[in-house]
Design a protein around this motif. Sequence first.
Motif, PDB file in Angstrom:
ATOM      1  N   LYS A 117       0.836  -1.204   0.000  1.00 20.90           N
ATOM      2  CA  LYS A 117       0.000   0.000   0.000  1.00 20.90           C
ATOM      3  C   LYS A 117       0.873   1.258   0.000  1.00 20.90           C
ATOM      4  O   LYS A 117       0.562   2.238  -0.675  1.00 20.90           O
ATOM      5  CB  LYS A 117      -0.946  -0.007   1.204  1.00 20.90           C
ATOM      6  N   VAL A 160       2.095   1.923  -3.505  1.00 17.22           N
ATOM      7  CA  VAL A 160       1.034   2.525  -4.331  1.00 17.22           C
ATOM      8  C   VAL A 160       0.890   4.004  -3.990  1.00 17.22           C
ATOM      9  O   VAL A 160       0.798   4.858  -4.868  1.00 17.22           O
ATOM     10  CB  VAL A 160      -0.302   1.772  -4.133  1.00 17.22           C
ATOM     11  N   LEU A 161       0.895   4.304  -2.712  1.00 19.34           N
ATOM     12  CA  LEU A 161       0.781   5.686  -2.248  1.00 19.34           C
ATOM     13  C   LEU A 161       1.941   6.542  -2.776  1.00 19.34           C
ATOM     14  O   LEU A 161       1.737   7.662  -3.238  1.00 19.34           O
ATOM     15  CB  LEU A 161       0.766   5.691  -0.714  1.00 19.34           C
ATOM     16  N   ALA A 213       3.800   5.934  -5.381  1.00 17.62           N
ATOM     17  CA  ALA A 213       3.940   5.901  -6.837  1.00 17.62           C
ATOM     18  C   ALA A 213       3.460   7.208  -7.453  1.00 17.62           C
ATOM     19  O   ALA A 213       3.962   7.638  -8.486  1.00 17.62           O
ATOM     20  CB  ALA A 213       3.149   4.732  -7.421  1.00 17.62           C
ATOM     21  N   GLU A 214       2.525   7.845  -6.800  1.00 18.60           N
ATOM     22  CA  GLU A 214       1.933   9.072  -7.306  1.00 18.60           C
ATOM     23  C   GLU A 214       2.802  10.303  -7.037  1.00 18.60           C
ATOM     24  O   GLU A 214       2.902  11.185  -7.860  1.00 18.60           O
ATOM     25  CB  GLU A 214       0.558   9.288  -6.658  1.00 18.60           C
ATOM     26  N   THR A 215       3.400  10.344  -5.846  1.00 20.94           N
ATOM     27  CA  THR A 215       4.097  11.559  -5.428  1.00 20.94           C
ATOM     28  C   THR A 215       5.061  11.279  -4.280  1.00 20.94           C
ATOM     29  O   THR A 215       4.943  10.260  -3.599  1.00 20.94           O
ATOM     30  CB  THR A 215       3.071  12.632  -4.991  1.00 20.94           C
ATOM     31  N   GLU A 216       5.958  12.178  -4.079  1.00 18.07           N
ATOM     32  CA  GLU A 216       6.857  12.127  -2.916  1.00 18.07           C
ATOM     33  C   GLU A 216       6.076  12.640  -1.707  1.00 18.07           C
ATOM     34  O   GLU A 216       5.369  13.639  -1.806  1.00 18.07           O
ATOM     35  CB  GLU A 216       8.066  13.021  -3.197  1.00 18.07           C
ATOM     36  N   GLN A 222      -2.240   7.552   6.588  1.00 23.45           N
ATOM     37  CA  GLN A 222      -2.936   6.599   5.729  1.00 23.45           C
ATOM     38  C   GLN A 222      -3.027   5.194   6.319  1.00 23.45           C
ATOM     39  O   GLN A 222      -3.622   4.310   5.702  1.00 23.45           O
ATOM     40  CB  GLN A 222      -2.226   6.511   4.365  1.00 23.45           C
ATOM     41  N   GLN A 235       9.982   8.614  -1.758  1.00 25.31           N
ATOM     42  CA  GLN A 235       9.537   8.528  -3.146  1.00 25.31           C
ATOM     43  C   GLN A 235       9.803   7.102  -3.642  1.00 25.31           C
ATOM     44  O   GLN A 235      10.840   6.511  -3.331  1.00 25.31           O
ATOM     45  CB  GLN A 235      10.309   9.525  -3.997  1.00 25.31           C
TER      46      GLN A 235
END
Length: 112
Positions: free
Chosen positions: A25, A28-29, A31-34, A43, A76
């Motif tokens: 998880k 995945v979190l 993967a979008e942003t630092e 989270q 990241q």
Amino acid sequence: MRGKMIATEPTHDVFQAIADPNRRKMLVLLAETELPIAEIVKQFPISRTAVNKHLHVLADAGLVMRRKQGRETRYQMRPAPLAEVKQWIAFFDQYWDEKLDALAKFVGNNSD
């Protein structure tokens, strides 16, 4: 002044690192942003210490990079080590293809 991202030589196995659902998880979190650790902690229903431990395993496997920015540590994702997992899974594609072909033949023969 931006902090420097630190990528260390992997000391944990990638498969071991992704075995835990919380770590998957986190990937995945990230993967979008630092994100700073404080945002990551929000989270998860686990302690900051536990999140930090999971992030260290991911970093030790080369899956995340950490960067100090002032007093906070930011993380990241680094997807390159996941290529090993992709290659391992790709080996088994041949078995899925065989099973799907056999199923298609079975369904085709029984649809008369």
